[in-house]
Design an enzyme around this catalytic site. Structure first.
Site, PDB file in Angstrom:
ATOM      1  N   ASP A  37      38.909  87.906  49.519  1.00 11.01           N
ATOM      2  CA  ASP A  37      39.423  89.263  49.712  1.00 11.01           C
ATOM      3  C   ASP A  37      40.418  89.383  50.868  1.00 11.01           C
ATOM      4  O   ASP A  37      41.125  90.372  50.977  1.00 11.01           O
ATOM      5  CB  ASP A  37      38.277  90.289  49.837  1.00 11.01           C
ATOM      6  CG  ASP A  37      37.300  89.971  50.946  1.00 11.01           C
ATOM      7  OD1 ASP A  37      37.497  88.963  51.658  1.00 11.01           O
ATOM      8  OD2 ASP A  37      36.326  90.741  51.099  1.00 11.01           O
ATOM      9  N   ARG A  38      40.493  88.373  51.725  1.00 11.35           N
ATOM     10  CA  ARG A  38      41.443  88.463  52.841  1.00 11.35           C
ATOM     11  C   ARG A  38      42.707  87.659  52.553  1.00 11.35           C
ATOM     12  O   ARG A  38      42.710  86.781  51.704  1.00 11.35           O
ATOM     13  CB  ARG A  38      40.817  87.919  54.117  1.00 11.35           C
ATOM     14  CG  ARG A  38      39.649  88.745  54.588  1.00 11.35           C
ATOM     15  CD  ARG A  38      39.187  88.248  55.942  1.00 11.35           C
ATOM     16  NE  ARG A  38      38.143  89.135  56.443  1.00 11.35           N
ATOM     17  CZ  ARG A  38      37.780  89.224  57.707  1.00 11.35           C
ATOM     18  NH1 ARG A  38      38.361  88.464  58.616  1.00 11.35           N
ATOM     19  NH2 ARG A  38      36.830  90.060  58.079  1.00 11.35           N
ATOM     20  N   ASP A  41      40.399  83.872  52.205  1.00 11.65           N
ATOM     21  CA  ASP A  41      39.140  83.505  52.863  1.00 11.65           C
ATOM     22  C   ASP A  41      38.062  83.061  51.872  1.00 11.65           C
ATOM     23  O   ASP A  41      38.322  82.892  50.682  1.00 11.65           O
ATOM     24  CB  ASP A  41      38.630  84.670  53.723  1.00 11.65           C
ATOM     25  CG  ASP A  41      38.094  85.809  52.875  1.00 11.65           C
ATOM     26  OD1 ASP A  41      38.612  85.997  51.763  1.00 11.65           O
ATOM     27  OD2 ASP A  41      37.153  86.496  53.311  1.00 11.65           O
ATOM     28  N   LYS A  56      39.255  94.750  48.986  1.00 11.23           N
ATOM     29  CA  LYS A  56      40.520  94.168  49.385  1.00 11.23           C
ATOM     30  C   LYS A  56      40.745  92.904  48.560  1.00 11.23           C
ATOM     31  O   LYS A  56      39.791  92.345  47.992  1.00 11.23           O
ATOM     32  CB  LYS A  56      40.529  93.879  50.877  1.00 11.23           C
ATOM     33  CG  LYS A  56      39.405  93.025  51.367  1.00 11.23           C
ATOM     34  CD  LYS A  56      39.238  93.191  52.872  1.00 11.23           C
ATOM     35  CE  LYS A  56      38.015  92.443  53.351  1.00 11.23           C
ATOM     36  NZ  LYS A  56      37.440  93.004  54.563  1.00 11.23           N
ATOM     37  N   SER A  58      31.611  85.976  53.213  1.00  9.04           N
ATOM     38  CA  SER A  58      33.042  86.154  53.445  1.00  9.04           C
ATOM     39  C   SER A  58      33.680  84.968  54.153  1.00  9.04           C
ATOM     40  O   SER A  58      33.612  83.845  53.676  1.00  9.04           O
ATOM     41  CB  SER A  58      33.272  87.448  54.205  1.00  9.04           C
ATOM     42  OG  SER A  58      34.645  87.749  54.251  1.00  9.04           O
ATOM     43  N   HIS A  59      34.238  85.211  55.331  1.00 15.09           N
ATOM     44  CA  HIS A  59      34.999  84.182  56.048  1.00 15.09           C
ATOM     45  C   HIS A  59      34.107  83.359  56.973  1.00 15.09           C
ATOM     46  O   HIS A  59      34.602  82.490  57.676  1.00 15.09           O
ATOM     47  CB  HIS A  59      36.083  84.863  56.861  1.00 15.09           C
ATOM     48  CG  HIS A  59      35.529  86.004  57.675  1.00 15.09           C
ATOM     49  ND1 HIS A  59      35.159  87.192  57.094  1.00 15.09           N
ATOM     50  CD2 HIS A  59      35.226  86.104  58.976  1.00 15.09           C
ATOM     51  CE1 HIS A  59      34.670  87.986  58.018  1.00 15.09           C
ATOM     52  NE2 HIS A  59      34.687  87.359  59.170  1.00 15.09           N
ATOM     53  N   ASP A  71      35.575  84.390  50.215  1.00 16.94           N
ATOM     54  CA  ASP A  71      35.326  85.109  48.968  1.00 16.94           C
ATOM     55  C   ASP A  71      36.583  85.729  48.375  1.00 16.94           C
ATOM     56  O   ASP A  71      36.502  86.500  47.414  1.00 16.94           O
ATOM     57  CB  ASP A  71      34.244  86.174  49.172  1.00 16.94           C
ATOM     58  CG  ASP A  71      34.651  87.222  50.185  1.00 16.94           C
ATOM     59  OD1 ASP A  71      35.408  86.887  51.117  1.00 16.94           O
ATOM     60  OD2 ASP A  71      34.228  88.385  50.048  1.00 16.94           O
TER      61      ASP A  71
HETATM   62  C1  G1P Z   1      35.233  92.710  60.136  1.00 13.93           C
HETATM   63  C2  G1P Z   1      36.626  93.284  60.178  1.00 13.93           C
HETATM   64  C3  G1P Z   1      36.713  94.478  59.269  1.00 13.93           C
HETATM   65  C4  G1P Z   1      36.269  94.099  57.863  1.00 13.93           C
HETATM   66  C5  G1P Z   1      34.897  93.454  57.918  1.00 13.93           C
HETATM   67  C6  G1P Z   1      34.456  92.935  56.568  1.00 13.93           C
HETATM   68  O1  G1P Z   1      34.311  93.660  60.596  1.00 13.93           O
HETATM   69  O2  G1P Z   1      37.013  93.637  61.480  1.00 13.93           O
HETATM   70  O3  G1P Z   1      38.022  94.959  59.269  1.00 13.93           O
HETATM   71  O4  G1P Z   1      36.216  95.212  57.041  1.00 13.93           O
HETATM   72  O5  G1P Z   1      34.904  92.356  58.818  1.00 13.93           O
HETATM   73  O6  G1P Z   1      35.329  91.956  56.094  1.00 13.93           O
HETATM   74  P1  G1P Z   1      33.755  93.670  62.098  1.00 13.93           P
HETATM   75  O7  G1P Z   1      33.189  92.282  62.355  1.00 13.93           O
HETATM   76  O8  G1P Z   1      34.927  93.913  62.983  1.00 13.93           O
HETATM   77  O9  G1P Z   1      32.751  94.762  62.121  1.00 13.93           O
HETATM   78 ZN    ZN Z   2      36.037  88.094  52.696  1.00 11.90          ZN
END
Ligand code: G1P
Ligand code: ZN
Length: 539
Positions: A277-278, A273, A372, A112-113, A275
Site C-alpha cells: 500500500d505504500r 512496502d 492506499k 505492513s512495512h 503489503d
Molecule cells: C504510520 C504512518 C501513518 C500510516 C500508518 C499505517 O502510523 O505514520 O501515516 O497511516 O503507519 O500505515 P504511525 O506509526 O505514525 O501511527
Molecule cells: Zn503497508
C-alpha cells in the site's frame, strides 16, 4: 464436525489503526490468532452465507494463519471465502476484491512495512464491506470481544489447498482460490492509459522489496506494459523479505535511491512496502517526498483516463505537508486535513467528497479502492510522464515554480522509553498556550494546538491527534507518537518549511530545515527528555 475449543482471553489484543500487530512469537501462543479471528467473526453481523476475502503479504505465519482462518470461516457460516492463490493478496488488491465481489469484509494478514520472520512481526487487519479498514467502532467491538471470548469454532479438516485455482467445499462454505493479481491489474488498466505508457520509451526500476508487490509489478510492468524483464527487482515475496525492512524509504530502499542518483539511472524509480500500500517515488536525480507526490499527482491526475473528469476534492493527513492544499485551492476544490491513518479518508471517499488522498508516510490513493495503493501511485506517475513527455524533475520544478515548495522531512526517534515519550507530549500540551508569539531564531510561533478532527460525514470527533506548531509564513513542526510501533514509543517530528514561488526552490532540504529542527528540539525538549541527540530515521 465443528469443534469448539476453550481459549482464554488475551486482554492485550487491542487492534490499533492498522489492526492487530504483534511479534510472531506472540501470535504463536496457543489459540492467539484463533481468538482474535473469532472475535472479529463474532462482531460481523449477518455473516451467514456472506462472502469473506482472505489474503496476506506472504510473511512468515501467513499460510498457517490463513489455513486456520479458512476453517474458522467455514465454522462461522460464511457462504464463500475468496483466497488469493498461495495466500497472497496485497492490501489494495484485497480492498478491490472486497468491493468487486460484494464481500462483507476481509482479513488481511500483514504487518505492513515491519520486518517479517520468526522473530519479527505479524498482523491481522479486518476490512469492512466498503473495502477499507474497520472503523473505530468495529475495532473497539472486536477488542471488547477479545476480553470476554471463551471459545472459538473451527471446522475440523485438513487445511484447504490454497495453491490451486478453483473452488472447493468446506462444510457449507465454498472456498474459492483466485489469481491475486488478475482483477487488480484489470482495474489499473481501466484507470490508466497503458498504451501511452507502453509507447513512451520511459525506463523504469521498481523494487518490490521481496514483498507482496512482486507478482503484481511483474504482471503489470513487465508483461502488460512491456518494460524489460528484470525491471522489477526483488520480485519474489519471501517470508522474511530477505531479512530487510520492506519499508520503501530512503533508508531501507537505499539501493534504489543510489541507482536513481547514479549516472546510469533510469527515468523513473519506485518501490512499495510489505503489503503493497505504500510507495516511494524517485525520478532520475530527484527524490519526490510523499507530500509533494500527492500534490503533483493531484495537479496532473486529469491526464489519466480514470481521472479525466477532474477531482472532487483532496484529503491529506494532518502531518502531511500543505503542498496539496495549494493545488486544491488552484483547482477550486476542497482539501480536507484528517488525523493520521487511512481510515479517516474512507468516509470522505464513500461520501464522494474527495477523489485523491495521501499521507506523508508514503501512502497515496484514490476512490478506486479504500486503501492506499503503492502501484496505483507508480502507474499514475508513469501515466503523467507519458502524457506530458516531461521528466520527473521537470514536473517537480514546474510545480514548485507555480505553487511554491514545502521543504519537508520526518524525524523518527524509535524505541523511546514510554514514560519519557508521554512526558514529552504531556509537557508540550501543557505549554501550548504559551507558544504563540515566542521566537526561535528567525521563526515566530503564530499558533499552536493539539489537532482535533470532526469528521464531516458523521460528526465523530477524534482529539489529541498531534501537536501542531505553526510559524509565521507557513512553516510548521508537528509532534506525535506513533500508533503502529511494536516496541517502546516512537516519537515522530514532522518538519516543514514553505518557500513561496520565486523563493529558494532548489536548495538542500536538510539545510532549509535546520532552523526548524533546532526550534523543534527547544520546543519539545527532545534531547533532554529522551536522551537522544539525533533521530534514528529521517525520511
Ligand atoms: C504510520 C504512518 C501513518 C500510516 C500508518 C499505517 O502510523 O505514520 O501515516 O497511516 O503507519 O500505515 P504511525 O506509526 O505514525 O501511527
Ligand atoms: Zn503497508
Amino acid at each position: 464436525m465443528i469443534h469448539a475449543v476453550a481459549t482464554r482471553p488475551f486482554a492485550d489484543q487491542k487492534p490499533g489503526t492498522s489492526g492487530l500487530r504483534k511479534k510472531v512469537k506472540i501470535f504463536q501462543q496457543p489459540h492467539y490468532a484463533e481468538n482474535f479471528i473469532q472475535s472479529v467473526f463474532d462482531v460481523v453481523p449477518e455473516k451467514e452465507g456472506a462472502t469473506l476475502v482472505i489474503g496476506g503479504d506472504g510473511r512468515f505465519l501467513n499460510r498457517e494463519v490463513i489455513g486456520k482462518a479458512i476453517r474458522m470461516a467455514a465454522a462461522a457460516g460464511f457462504g464463500r471465502v475468496i483466497v488469493g492463490q498461495g495466500g497472497i493478496l496485497s492490501t489494495p488488491a484485497a480492498s478491490n476484491l472486497i468491493r468487486e465481489r460484494g464481500a462483507i469484509g476481509g482479513l488481511v494478514l500483514s504487518a505492513s512495512h515491519n520486518p517479517g520472520g520468526p522473530d519479527e512481526d505479524f498482523g491481522i487487519k479486518y476490512n469492512v464491506g466498503n473495502g477499507g479498514p474497520a472503523p473505530e467502532k468495529v475495532t473497539a467491538a472486536i477488542y471488547a470481544r477479545t476480553t470476554e471470548i471463551d471459545h472459538f469454532a473451527i471446522f475440523e479438516a485438513p487445511d484447504v489447498d490454497i495453491d490451486t485455482l478453483g473452488e472447493t467445499q468446506l462444510a457449507d462454505t465454498i472456498v474459492e482460490v483466485v489469481d491475486p493479481v488478475a482483477s487488480y491489474a484489470a482495474l489499473m488498466e481501466r484507470l490508466f492509459d497503458f498504451g501511452a505508457i507502453r509507447s513512451s520509451g520511459l525506463s523504469v526500476a521498481f523494487d518490490a522489496m521481496s514483498a507482496v508487490t512482486g507478482p503484481y509489478a511483474t504482471e503489470i510492468l513487465e508483461r502488460r506494459l512491456g518494460f524489460a524483464p528484470g525491471r522489477v527487482r526483488n520480485g519474489t515475496p519471501l517470508e522474511d523479505f530477505g531479512g530487510h525492512h520492506p519499508d520503501p524509504n530512503l533508508v531501507h530502499a537505499r539501493a534504489l535511491y543510489d541507482l536513481m542518483m547514479s549516472p546510469g539511472a533510469p527515468d523513473f524509480g519506485a518501490a512499495s512496502d510489505g503489503d503493497g500500500d505504500r510507495n516511494l517515488i524517485i525520478g532520475r536525480g530527484i527524490f519526490i517526498t510523499p507530500s509533494d507526490s500527492l500534490a503533483m499527482l493531484a495537479a496532473n491526475a486529469h491526464l489519466a483516463p480514470g481521472y479525466a473528469e477532474g477531482l472532487k476534492g483532496i484529503a491529506r493527513s494532518m502531518p502531511t505537508s500543505a503542498a496539496a492544499d495549494r493545488v486544491a485551492a488552484a483547482l477550486g476544490i476542497p482539501c480536507y486535513e484528517t488525523p493520521t491513518g487511512w481510515k479517516f479518508f474512507g468516509n470522505l471517499l464513500d461520501a464522494g467528497r474527495v477523489t485523491i488522498c495521501g499521507e506523508e508516510s508514503a501512502g497515496t490513493g484514490s476512490d478506486h479502492v479504500r486503501e492506499k495503493d503503492g502501484l496505483w501511485a507508480v502507474l499514475l506517475w508513469l501515466n503523467i510522464l507519458a502524457a506530458t513527455g516531461k521528466s520527473v524533475k521537470q514536473i517537480a520544478t514546474e510545480h514548485w515554480a507555480r505553487f511554491g515548495r514545502n521543504y519537508y522531512a520526518r524525524h523518527d526517534y524509535e524505541g523511546v522509553e514510554s514514560n519519557a515519550a508521554d512526558a514529552l507530549m504531556g509537557g508540550l500540551r501543557d505549554r501550548l498556550a504559551q507558544l504563540p508569539g515566542q521566537a526561535f531564531g528567525t521563526l515566530t510561533v503564530e499558533a499552536a494546538d493539539d489537532f482535533a478532527y470532526e469528521d464531516p460525514t458523521d460528526g465523530s470527533i477524534s482529539s489529541q491527534q498531534g501537536v501542531r506548531v505553526l510559524f509565521q509564513g507557513g512553516s510548521r513542526v508537528v509532534f506525535r507518537l506513533s500508533g503502529t510501533g511494536t516496541s517502546g514509543a516512537t516519537l515522530r517530528v514532522y518538519l516543514e518549511r514553505y518557500e513561496p514561488a520565486g523563493g529558494r526552490l532548489d536548495a538542500d532540504t536538510t539545510e532549509m530545515l535546520a532552523e526548524i529542527a533546532a526550534a523543534a528540539d527547544q520546543i519539545a525538549q527532545i534531547r533532554k527528555l529522551t536522551g537522544r541527540t539525533a533521530p534514528d530515521v529521517v525520511t
